[in-house]
Each structure stands twice: as structure tokens, then as C-alpha cells.
Design a protein around this motif. Structure first.
Motif, PDB file in Angstrom:
ATOM      1  N   MET A  73       0.837  -1.175   0.000  1.00  0.00           N
ATOM      2  CA  MET A  73       0.000   0.000   0.000  1.00  0.00           C
ATOM      3  C   MET A  73       0.889   1.248   0.000  1.00  0.00           C
ATOM      4  SD  MET A  73      -3.079   0.785   2.542  1.00  0.00           S
ATOM      5  CE  MET A  73      -3.120   2.332   3.334  1.00  0.00           C
ATOM      6  N   LYS A  74       0.645   2.156  -0.917  1.00  0.00           N
ATOM      7  CA  LYS A  74       1.432   3.376  -1.008  1.00  0.00           C
ATOM      8  C   LYS A  74       0.978   4.380   0.036  1.00  0.00           C
ATOM      9  CE  LYS A  74       2.308   3.077  -5.932  1.00  0.00           C
ATOM     10  NZ  LYS A  74       2.167   3.725  -7.222  1.00  0.00           N
ATOM     11  N   LYS A  75       1.943   5.084   0.617  1.00  0.00           N
ATOM     12  CA  LYS A  75       1.628   6.141   1.558  1.00  0.00           C
ATOM     13  C   LYS A  75       1.451   7.440   0.799  1.00  0.00           C
ATOM     14  CE  LYS A  75       3.812   4.255   5.622  1.00  0.00           C
ATOM     15  NZ  LYS A  75       4.702   4.519   6.744  1.00  0.00           N
ATOM     16  N   THR A  76       0.552   8.292   1.309  1.00  0.00           N
ATOM     17  CA  THR A  76       0.324   9.594   0.710  1.00  0.00           C
ATOM     18  C   THR A  76       0.967  10.650   1.589  1.00  0.00           C
ATOM     19  OG1 THR A  76      -1.766   8.857  -0.228  1.00  0.00           O
ATOM     20  CG2 THR A  76      -1.448  11.221  -0.050  1.00  0.00           C
ATOM     21  N   LEU A  77       1.706  11.546   0.965  1.00  0.00           N
ATOM     22  CA  LEU A  77       2.352  12.638   1.670  1.00  0.00           C
ATOM     23  C   LEU A  77       1.390  13.818   1.733  1.00  0.00           C
ATOM     24  CD1 LEU A  77       4.929  13.991   2.855  1.00  0.00           C
ATOM     25  CD2 LEU A  77       5.494  14.645   0.506  1.00  0.00           C
ATOM     26  N   GLY A  78       1.066  14.275   2.952  1.00  0.00           N
ATOM     27  CA  GLY A  78       0.246  15.472   3.110  1.00  0.00           C
ATOM     28  C   GLY A  78       1.128  16.703   2.968  1.00  0.00           C
ATOM     29  N   VAL A  79       0.706  17.645   2.145  1.00  0.00           N
ATOM     30  CA  VAL A  79       1.515  18.823   1.845  1.00  0.00           C
ATOM     31  C   VAL A  79       0.750  20.083   2.222  1.00  0.00           C
ATOM     32  CG1 VAL A  79       2.659  20.119   0.007  1.00  0.00           C
ATOM     33  CG2 VAL A  79       2.606  17.626  -0.074  1.00  0.00           C
ATOM     34  N   CYS A  80       1.440  21.019   2.853  1.00  0.00           N
ATOM     35  CA  CYS A  80       0.897  22.339   3.141  1.00  0.00           C
ATOM     36  C   CYS A  80       1.691  23.343   2.312  1.00  0.00           C
ATOM     37  CB  CYS A  80       1.039  22.656   4.627  1.00  0.00           C
ATOM     38  SG  CYS A  80       0.609  24.358   5.027  1.00  0.00           S
ATOM     39  N   VAL A  81       1.005  24.135   1.502  1.00  0.00           N
ATOM     40  CA  VAL A  81       1.658  25.154   0.691  1.00  0.00           C
ATOM     41  C   VAL A  81       1.499  26.487   1.399  1.00  0.00           C
ATOM     42  CG1 VAL A  81       1.717  26.309  -1.551  1.00  0.00           C
ATOM     43  CG2 VAL A  81       1.182  23.872  -1.416  1.00  0.00           C
ATOM     44  N   ILE A  82       2.634  27.131   1.708  1.00  0.00           N
ATOM     45  CA  ILE A  82       2.617  28.413   2.401  1.00  0.00           C
ATOM     46  C   ILE A  82       3.026  29.497   1.410  1.00  0.00           C
ATOM     47  CG2 ILE A  82       3.622  29.746   4.294  1.00  0.00           C
ATOM     48  CD1 ILE A  82       4.043  27.067   5.741  1.00  0.00           C
ATOM     49  N   VAL A  83       2.397  30.659   1.509  1.00  0.00           N
ATOM     50  CA  VAL A  83       2.539  31.798   0.607  1.00  0.00           C
ATOM     51  C   VAL A  83       1.911  31.427  -0.731  1.00  0.00           C
ATOM     52  CG1 VAL A  83       4.023  33.509  -0.440  1.00  0.00           C
ATOM     53  CG2 VAL A  83       4.658  32.550   1.756  1.00  0.00           C
ATOM     54  N   CYS A  84       0.644  31.764  -0.830  1.00  0.00           N
ATOM     55  CA  CYS A  84      -0.155  31.291  -1.960  1.00  0.00           C
ATOM     56  C   CYS A  84      -0.337  32.343  -3.042  1.00  0.00           C
ATOM     57  CB  CYS A  84      -1.507  30.809  -1.447  1.00  0.00           C
ATOM     58  SG  CYS A  84      -2.388  29.803  -2.639  1.00  0.00           S
ATOM     59  N   ALA A  87       1.042  33.731  -6.871  1.00  0.00           N
ATOM     60  CA  ALA A  87       1.068  33.004  -8.139  1.00  0.00           C
ATOM     61  C   ALA A  87       1.974  31.773  -8.048  1.00  0.00           C
ATOM     62  CB  ALA A  87       1.541  33.921  -9.267  1.00  0.00           C
ATOM     63  N   MET A  88       3.136  31.929  -7.427  1.00  0.00           N
ATOM     64  CA  MET A  88       4.053  30.792  -7.303  1.00  0.00           C
ATOM     65  C   MET A  88       3.478  29.735  -6.358  1.00  0.00           C
ATOM     66  SD  MET A  88       6.467  31.097  -9.400  1.00  0.00           S
ATOM     67  CE  MET A  88       7.492  29.754  -8.841  1.00  0.00           C
ATOM     68  N   GLY A  89       2.821  30.178  -5.287  1.00  0.00           N
ATOM     69  CA  GLY A  89       2.211  29.234  -4.355  1.00  0.00           C
ATOM     70  C   GLY A  89       1.134  28.406  -5.017  1.00  0.00           C
ATOM     71  N   LYS A  90       0.317  29.050  -5.853  1.00  0.00           N
ATOM     72  CA  LYS A  90      -0.730  28.310  -6.578  1.00  0.00           C
ATOM     73  C   LYS A  90      -0.097  27.303  -7.532  1.00  0.00           C
ATOM     74  CE  LYS A  90      -4.149  31.931  -6.186  1.00  0.00           C
ATOM     75  NZ  LYS A  90      -4.893  32.987  -6.828  1.00  0.00           N
ATOM     76  N   LEU A  91       0.979  27.699  -8.186  1.00  0.00           N
ATOM     77  CA  LEU A  91       1.686  26.783  -9.080  1.00  0.00           C
ATOM     78  C   LEU A  91       2.218  25.592  -8.279  1.00  0.00           C
ATOM     79  CD1 LEU A  91       2.953  26.012 -11.810  1.00  0.00           C
ATOM     80  CD2 LEU A  91       4.917  27.427 -11.173  1.00  0.00           C
ATOM     81  N   HIS A  92       2.840  25.871  -7.137  1.00  0.00           N
ATOM     82  CA  HIS A  92       3.348  24.773  -6.314  1.00  0.00           C
ATOM     83  C   HIS A  92       2.217  23.860  -5.850  1.00  0.00           C
ATOM     84  CE1 HIS A  92       7.120  27.300  -5.406  1.00  0.00           C
ATOM     85  NE2 HIS A  92       7.444  26.333  -6.244  1.00  0.00           N
ATOM     86  N   ALA A  93       1.092  24.426  -5.471  1.00  0.00           N
ATOM     87  CA  ALA A  93      -0.045  23.612  -5.026  1.00  0.00           C
ATOM     88  C   ALA A  93      -0.516  22.697  -6.157  1.00  0.00           C
ATOM     89  CB  ALA A  93      -1.183  24.505  -4.547  1.00  0.00           C
ATOM     90  N   ARG A  94      -0.625  23.248  -7.372  1.00  0.00           N
ATOM     91  CA  ARG A  94      -1.044  22.420  -8.521  1.00  0.00           C
ATOM     92  C   ARG A  94      -0.026  21.323  -8.805  1.00  0.00           C
ATOM     93  NH1 ARG A  94      -2.907  27.282 -10.839  1.00  0.00           N
ATOM     94  NH2 ARG A  94      -1.054  27.475 -12.094  1.00  0.00           N
ATOM     95  N   LEU A  95       1.259  21.661  -8.705  1.00  0.00           N
ATOM     96  CA  LEU A  95       2.288  20.653  -8.950  1.00  0.00           C
ATOM     97  C   LEU A  95       2.227  19.541  -7.903  1.00  0.00           C
ATOM     98  CD1 LEU A  95       5.278  22.932 -10.001  1.00  0.00           C
ATOM     99  CD2 LEU A  95       3.973  21.385 -11.464  1.00  0.00           C
ATOM    100  N   TRP A  96       2.131  19.909  -6.636  1.00  0.00           N
ATOM    101  CA  TRP A  96       2.026  18.883  -5.594  1.00  0.00           C
ATOM    102  C   TRP A  96       0.763  18.049  -5.794  1.00  0.00           C
ATOM    103  CZ3 TRP A  96       5.528  16.969  -2.566  1.00  0.00           C
ATOM    104  CH2 TRP A  96       6.613  17.741  -2.164  1.00  0.00           C
ATOM    105  N   ASP A  97      -0.325  18.722  -6.146  1.00  0.00           N
ATOM    106  CA  ASP A  97      -1.601  18.034  -6.335  1.00  0.00           C
ATOM    107  C   ASP A  97      -1.551  17.037  -7.493  1.00  0.00           C
ATOM    108  OD1 ASP A  97      -4.288  17.547  -5.694  1.00  0.00           O
ATOM    109  OD2 ASP A  97      -4.975  18.977  -7.211  1.00  0.00           O
ATOM    110  N   SER A  98      -0.699  17.283  -8.464  1.00  0.00           N
ATOM    111  CA  SER A  98      -0.620  16.385  -9.626  1.00  0.00           C
ATOM    112  C   SER A  98       0.211  15.132  -9.355  1.00  0.00           C
ATOM    113  CB  SER A  98      -0.044  17.134 -10.837  1.00  0.00           C
ATOM    114  OG  SER A  98       1.323  17.430 -10.621  1.00  0.00           O
ATOM    115  N   LEU A  99       0.962  15.133  -8.278  1.00  0.00           N
ATOM    116  CA  LEU A  99       1.782  13.962  -7.953  1.00  0.00           C
ATOM    117  C   LEU A  99       0.912  12.847  -7.373  1.00  0.00           C
ATOM    118  CD1 LEU A  99       4.880  15.732  -6.370  1.00  0.00           C
ATOM    119  CD2 LEU A  99       4.679  14.760  -8.664  1.00  0.00           C
ATOM    120  N   PRO A 100       1.138  11.592  -7.778  1.00  0.00           N
ATOM    121  CA  PRO A 100       0.252  10.510  -7.356  1.00  0.00           C
ATOM    122  C   PRO A 100       0.297  10.198  -5.855  1.00  0.00           C
ATOM    123  CG  PRO A 100       2.114   9.640  -8.618  1.00  0.00           C
ATOM    124  CD  PRO A 100       2.186  11.135  -8.681  1.00  0.00           C
ATOM    125  N   ASN A 101       1.411  10.429  -5.189  1.00  0.00           N
ATOM    126  CA  ASN A 101       1.528  10.078  -3.772  1.00  0.00           C
ATOM    127  C   ASN A 101       1.513  11.299  -2.858  1.00  0.00           C
ATOM    128  OD1 ASN A 101       1.675   7.410  -4.457  1.00  0.00           O
ATOM    129  ND2 ASN A 101       3.905   7.387  -4.535  1.00  0.00           N
TER     130      ASN A 101
END
Length: 185
Positions: A1-12, A14-28
Motif C-alpha cells: 500500500m502506497k503512503k500519501t504525503l500530506g503537503v501544506c503550501v505556504i505563501v499562496c 502566483a508561485m504558491g498556486k503553481l506549487h499547489a497544482r504541482l504537488w496536487d498532480s503527484l500521485p503520492n
């Protein structure tokens, strides 16, 4: 069973939104919170809840929106704060309906109605009518409590403006269905 990494994006920004989308696109990975150091505590809770809701993480969204409501309850009772709490309570009711939690949904609707009571504008009365009709739908169609649903529809209709609306149409449909179920036709 794969573990999922919970991510918190701080400073949202334009770059923060990009980082959030990138993290969100990762499968784990799953973005569980988004925070901006320039926002108020309420805004942070709302952002986190909205992001969790978008990701269909309803339990996290509920916790974040409940935290936002608690923060709003501590603020002065301005019209803006009342309307924000009302919106969140109605949203919580609709989230409860997603989970088929009818009694919880009704509880949130009652809370939203209670929040709106001090306000007396025509828009507030219309919102109160809409909330009554939403509760009528839950009571009648989902819980089989037809007498209570009828009372809620009738109360909602008295608060709506005379011109036809989706809410008034819903109320009349509810009343027709209730009459059929109660053999009043």
C-alpha cells in the motif's frame, strides 16, 4: 500500500498556486492546506477548506470550515460577518447532504437561519426563504417528515418575493409531493 504525503503550501501567491497544482498532480501527494502569511486567520481556514473540498477531502474541508465559523463567531456581529457565517453554515449543510447526513444538514440550516435573524433586508428575507425551502426538501424527500416539510415550505414561500424563482418552484413541487404523500389531492 502506497503512503500519501500530506503537503501544506505556504505563501499562496502566483508561485504558491503553481506549487499547489504541482504537488496536487503527484500521485503520492495530497495538498491538505494552503496558507498565505498575508491573510487573516478566517481567510486561511476558508482557503484550506475550499482546497480540501475541491480535492473531495470532505472531512478536512468540514474541519476547516468549522474552524472558520468559530473564528467568525468571535468577531463583532457586523452584517458582513453574519453573511459569511450564514454562507458557511449553508455550505456545511450541503456538504452534509453529500454524505447523506440529513439531520446534520438540518442542524446547519437551523444555524444559518439563526445567524440571519437579526438582519431585515429583502435579500435576507429571500435567503431565509431559500433556507426554509431547502429544509423542506430534506424533511420531506429525504426523511419522510411531511408535516414538518409542509410547514417549512409554507414558511419559505411567505419570505420569498412574489415573482417566480427556482426556490418558489421547488417549494410548490415540495408541497405537491407532500400533498400526494399525505393523500390530500
Amino acid at each position: 500500500m502506497k503512503k500519501t504525503l500530506g503537503v501544506c503550501v505556504i505563501v499562496c501567491g502566483a508561485m504558491g498556486k503553481l506549487h499547489a497544482r504541482l504537488w496536487d498532480s503527484l500521485p503520492n501527494a495530497q495538498v491538505v492546506a494552503v496558507m498565505d502569511v498575508d491573510e487573516t486567520a478566517v481567510s486561511q481556514q476558508l482557503k484550506q477548506g475550499a482546497f480540501a473540498f475541491r480535492l473531495a477531502n470532505y472531512e478536512t474541508a468540514k474541519r476547516q470550515f468549522q474552524a472558520a465559523i468559530k473564528l467568525l463567531d468571535k468577531l463583532p456581529q457586523t452584517e458582513d460577518a453574519i453573511l459569511q457565517r450564514t454562507f458557511l453554515a449553508e455550505f456545511m449543510a450541503r456538504m452534509a447532504l453529500i454524505g447523506h447526513e440529513h439531520e446534520e444538514a438540518l442542524s446547519w440550516i437551523e444555524e444559518a437561519i439563526e445567524y440571519l435573524q437579526p438582519l431585515e433586508s429583502p435579500a435576507t428575507k429571500r435567503q431565509l426563504g431559500n433556507l426554509q425551502i431547502l429544509s423542506s426538501t430534506i424533511l420531506g424527500q429525504m426523511m419522510g417528515l411531511f408535516a414538518e416539510a409542509k410547514a417549512a415550505s409554507e414558511a419559505g414561500l411567505t419570505l420569498l418575493p412574489a415573482e417566480p424563482s427556482t426556490a418558489s418552484l421547488t417549494a410548490h413541487i415540495n408541497l405537491g409531493a407532500i400533498a400526494l404523500h399525505m393523500a390530500e389531492l
